[in-house]
Design a protein around this motif. Structure first.
Motif, PDB file in Angstrom:
ATOM      1  N   GLY B 158       0.746  -1.292  -0.063  1.00 53.50           N
ATOM      2  CA  GLY B 158       0.030   0.079   0.214  1.00 53.50           C
ATOM      3  C   GLY B 158       0.934   1.149  -0.120  1.00 53.50           C
ATOM      4  O   GLY B 158       0.595   2.150  -0.741  1.00 53.50           O
ATOM      5  N   ILE B 159       2.051   1.225   0.823  1.00 49.50           N
ATOM      6  CA  ILE B 159       2.843   2.296   0.825  1.00 49.50           C
ATOM      7  C   ILE B 159       3.393   2.660  -0.353  1.00 49.50           C
ATOM      8  O   ILE B 159       3.443   3.788  -0.920  1.00 49.50           O
ATOM      9  N   GLN B 160       3.697   1.451  -1.123  1.00 49.57           N
ATOM     10  CA  GLN B 160       4.631   1.870  -2.567  1.00 49.57           C
ATOM     11  C   GLN B 160       3.443   2.178  -3.360  1.00 49.57           C
ATOM     12  O   GLN B 160       3.864   2.536  -4.309  1.00 49.57           O
ATOM     13  N   ALA B 161       2.273   1.736  -3.361  1.00 49.84           N
ATOM     14  CA  ALA B 161       1.357   2.117  -4.307  1.00 49.84           C
ATOM     15  C   ALA B 161       0.816   3.777  -4.257  1.00 49.84           C
ATOM     16  O   ALA B 161       0.038   4.116  -5.136  1.00 49.84           O
ATOM     17  N   VAL B 162       1.185   4.453  -3.149  1.00 52.00           N
ATOM     18  CA  VAL B 162       0.966   5.878  -3.192  1.00 52.00           C
ATOM     19  C   VAL B 162       1.987   6.455  -4.129  1.00 52.00           C
ATOM     20  O   VAL B 162       2.951   6.374  -3.976  1.00 52.00           O
ATOM     21  N   PRO B 163       1.172   7.475  -4.926  1.00 46.77           N
ATOM     22  CA  PRO B 163       2.066   8.052  -5.762  1.00 46.77           C
ATOM     23  C   PRO B 163       3.221   8.840  -5.497  1.00 46.77           C
ATOM     24  O   PRO B 163       3.040   9.509  -4.318  1.00 46.77           O
ATOM     25  N   ARG B 164       4.423   8.692  -6.353  1.00 45.67           N
ATOM     26  CA  ARG B 164       5.623   9.700  -5.742  1.00 45.67           C
ATOM     27  C   ARG B 164       5.143  10.880  -5.439  1.00 45.67           C
ATOM     28  O   ARG B 164       5.809  11.817  -4.804  1.00 45.67           O
ATOM     29  N   VAL B 182       3.382  10.111   8.308  1.00 51.74           N
ATOM     30  CA  VAL B 182       2.077  10.207   9.278  1.00 51.74           C
ATOM     31  C   VAL B 182       0.889  10.860   8.277  1.00 51.74           C
ATOM     32  O   VAL B 182       0.064  10.228   8.677  1.00 51.74           O
ATOM     33  N   SER B 183       1.210  12.000   7.786  1.00 49.88           N
ATOM     34  CA  SER B 183      -0.062  12.842   7.331  1.00 49.88           C
ATOM     35  C   SER B 183      -0.518  12.376   5.955  1.00 49.88           C
ATOM     36  O   SER B 183      -1.644  12.700   5.758  1.00 49.88           O
ATOM     37  N   VAL B 184       0.444  11.941   5.302  1.00 46.59           N
ATOM     38  CA  VAL B 184       0.081  11.849   3.768  1.00 46.59           C
ATOM     39  C   VAL B 184       0.082  10.508   3.429  1.00 46.59           C
ATOM     40  O   VAL B 184      -0.768   9.712   2.821  1.00 46.59           O
ATOM     41  N   VAL B 185       1.407   9.772   3.540  1.00 42.45           N
ATOM     42  CA  VAL B 185       1.312   8.420   2.894  1.00 42.45           C
ATOM     43  C   VAL B 185       0.675   7.273   3.701  1.00 42.45           C
ATOM     44  O   VAL B 185      -0.095   6.712   2.886  1.00 42.45           O
ATOM     45  N   LEU B 186       0.779   7.245   5.023  1.00 42.91           N
ATOM     46  CA  LEU B 186       0.003   6.124   5.732  1.00 42.91           C
ATOM     47  C   LEU B 186      -1.687   6.181   5.450  1.00 42.91           C
ATOM     48  O   LEU B 186      -2.189   5.302   5.310  1.00 42.91           O
ATOM     49  N   PRO B 187      -2.283   7.507   5.738  1.00 46.20           N
ATOM     50  CA  PRO B 187      -3.647   7.607   5.614  1.00 46.20           C
ATOM     51  C   PRO B 187      -4.085   6.892   4.164  1.00 46.20           C
ATOM     52  O   PRO B 187      -5.103   6.314   3.967  1.00 46.20           O
ATOM     53  N   GLN B 188      -3.214   7.306   3.173  1.00 48.44           N
ATOM     54  CA  GLN B 188      -3.493   6.629   1.867  1.00 48.44           C
ATOM     55  C   GLN B 188      -3.230   5.265   1.558  1.00 48.44           C
ATOM     56  O   GLN B 188      -4.172   4.675   0.996  1.00 48.44           O
ATOM     57  N   ALA B 189      -2.109   4.970   2.288  1.00 49.40           N
ATOM     58  CA  ALA B 189      -1.910   3.560   2.013  1.00 49.40           C
ATOM     59  C   ALA B 189      -2.906   2.554   2.802  1.00 49.40           C
ATOM     60  O   ALA B 189      -3.150   1.531   2.106  1.00 49.40           O
ATOM     61  N   LEU B 190      -3.415   2.942   4.063  1.00 54.88           N
ATOM     62  CA  LEU B 190      -4.228   2.219   4.572  1.00 54.88           C
ATOM     63  C   LEU B 190      -5.637   2.002   4.029  1.00 54.88           C
ATOM     64  O   LEU B 190      -6.015   0.933   4.047  1.00 54.88           O
TER      65      LEU B 190
END
Lengths: 243, 268
Positions: B158-164, B182-190
């Motif tokens: 999921g983390i790696q699927a968040v666009p660069r 914490v504020s951008v990547v994890l919320p989208q990855a989860l």
């Protein structure tokens, strides 16, 4: 902003081969050139999204290439707008603009949101505070992205082909916001293919090809009667694509 | 057409005929089984309503324990799994290596063996240590360790699927690496990994039946163990059917939810 002796190499590919460029406060500089010429890389080296291989960058009062630089602090003072907008897709429009104010500048929620509303009014996107980025048109998204960058109070704004991903009829609304910024005295470095914008708004146009600055000058002279053959060829292809 | 001339049928007619034959065969098989089966005996060993009724209300306690074990293991698995996922994408080599080894170990071992390790081997090797929460603590860790390895892999993906570009936008605003996570990547990855995580919850619901090996008492019994002891007491298979239906009551809605979330997938 001062760039000197800037080189950037990706593996064997040397994308930038010694760039020297000064931009004065309040100046608007448009960076033009064929694709692969290193325009975007140059822009990304200013706020160190790409780390230069050699050379120095001073921007917005920060020595960006100094080993002890606080990059997070420096980037607050350098706004960046991307070709693909890159709005935070999990946040509302309002939160997109408020989040960095709150988490980076430590502004209280109410204050950050008031500032966000003010900026949304400035870029002409109103009544969409609660919407998700995907519910907005590309032109609206890009204007929100500009507002998001402005929220940090930057001294310098970088634009990386801000209208290249837009439908043609939406280009104007983004350019007019940028024009307003230029009129307010913002220092801007803009990678663009919009020659009319360059002609009308830029103080200086810089033509980049093969990783070096080939020619630069005021837009009237640069765009109408370039001195170098490479710039002539490029401009001819851009302005008369069908011939 | 050539096909029509040779067999006298069009392609569509052939397909229709083939379908009809398959239906006919299926119906014949079902009818044969129904005719040959000893329905009285089947009803006697699986469908004794009196035995089923006798299981209530006691069965609810074990049903509750199944849910409790599942959720405890899931929470433990999530906490450890997210940490391991973050280590897996870290720029610091030793973190990445540790996380990779961790995932390989706990994904490669049977859940039952890990449960044995936690329940028996560790207390034996370290006599001073008792797991907090008794059986509940043992289960949270014993099943959670296995689960955390799968969760870590899902969250990493999921983390790696968040666009660069999302990371670049955050960093260009002056967010630190940690703040960006914490504020951008994890919320989208989860959000991206909710469907696989729901599937993991289904797996855990079923794996909670392994808990019986820890030697549970009447009050800590989960659904399978309860159904099995009823099976022994009554010498009848009806308790298994009831237990099975109660599992499906949990897993079928969860699977349906996972499917729905998968279809909604693209929230952008």
């Amino acid at each position: 902003m001062t760039i000197s002796g800037l080189h950037k190499r990706f593996g064997d590919n040397e994308v930038l081969r010694g760039i020297d460029l000064d931009i004065d406060e309040g100046e608007v500089v448009c960076l033009i050139g064929p694709s692969g010429s290193g325009k975007s890389t140059l822009l990304r080296c200013v706020n160190l999204l790409e780390e230069p291989t050699a050379g120095t960058v001073h921007a917005a009062g920060h020595d960006m290439t100094h080993p002890d630089v606080d990059l997070d602090a420096a980037r607050r003072d350098i706004g960046m707008v991307f070709q693909q907008f890159n709005l935070f897709s999990h946040l509302s429009i309002l939160d997109n603009i408020a989040i960095a104010q709150r988490r980076v500048l430590g502004r209280p929620k109410a204050e950050a949101e008031a500032e966000a509303r003010r900026l949304l009014a400035q870029v002409g996107v109103e009544g969409k505070e609660r919407a998700r980025p995907s519910q907005l048109s590309g032109g609206q998204q890009q204007r929100v992205a500009i507002a998001r960058a402005l929220a940090m109070g930057p001294a310098l704004m970088l634009f990386d082909e801000p209208t290249s991903a837009l439908d043609p009829e939406l280009v104007g609304e983004v350019l007019s916001v940028m024009k307003g910024l230029a009129a307010d005295g913002m220092t801007m470095l803009v990678v663009t293919h919009e020659m009319s914008f360059a002609r009308e708004v830029a103080d200086r146009v810089v033509f980049l090809d093969g990783g070096v600055i080939v020619e630069q000058g005021p837009p009237a002279q640069m765009l109408s009667e370039p001195k170098t053959e490479r710039a002539q060829g490029f401009l001819h292809r851009v302005l008369h694509p069908v011939d | 057409m050539a096909a029509t001339e040779r067999s006298g049928m069009t392609v569509r007619q052939k397909r229709r005929l083939s379908r009809a034959v398959q239906y006919a065969v299926a119906i014949a098989v079902v009818a044969l089984v129904a005719a040959l089966a000893d329905w009285g005996r089947i009803a006697d060993s699986f469908l004794r309503l009196d035995i089923a009724a006798d299981m209530f209300p006691e069965v609810w306690a074990s049903f509750g324990n199944t849910i409790a074990y599942t959720l405890l293991a899931f929470v433990f698995g999530m906490i450890v799994g997210v940490l391991i996922a973050l280590m897996r994408v870290s720029g610091f080599g030793p973190y990445r290596w540790f996380a990779a080894v961790y995932v390989e170990i706990f994904r490669g071992l049977p859940a039952l063996l890990v449960l044995f390790l936690v329940g028996f081997a560790v207390p034996q090797a370290f006599p001073g240590i008792t797991w907090p929460g008794g059986v509940y603590g043992q289960v949270a860790i014993g099943l959670g360790l296995t689960s955390s390895a799968y969760i870590a892999e899902s969250v990493r993906a999921g983390i790696q699927a968040v666009p660069r570009g999302q990371v670049e936008a955050a960093r260009s605003l002056g967010m630190s690496h940690t703040r960006t996570m914490v504020s951008v990547v994890l919320p989208q990855a989860l959000r991206i990994v909710i469907p696989p995580l729901t599937n993991e919850l289904v797996m855990l619901t079923k794996d909670s039946s392994l808990v019986y090996v820890l030697g549970v008492t009447a009050s800590t019994m989960e659904l399978t163990k309860f159904a099995r002891s009823e099976l022994t007491d009554t010498a009848n298979a009806t308790p298994l059917l009831v237990g099975g239906l109660l599992y499906l009551l949990l897993t079928v809605p969860l699977s349906a939810l996972a499917r729905r979330l998968e279809n909604k997938g693209d929230h952008r």
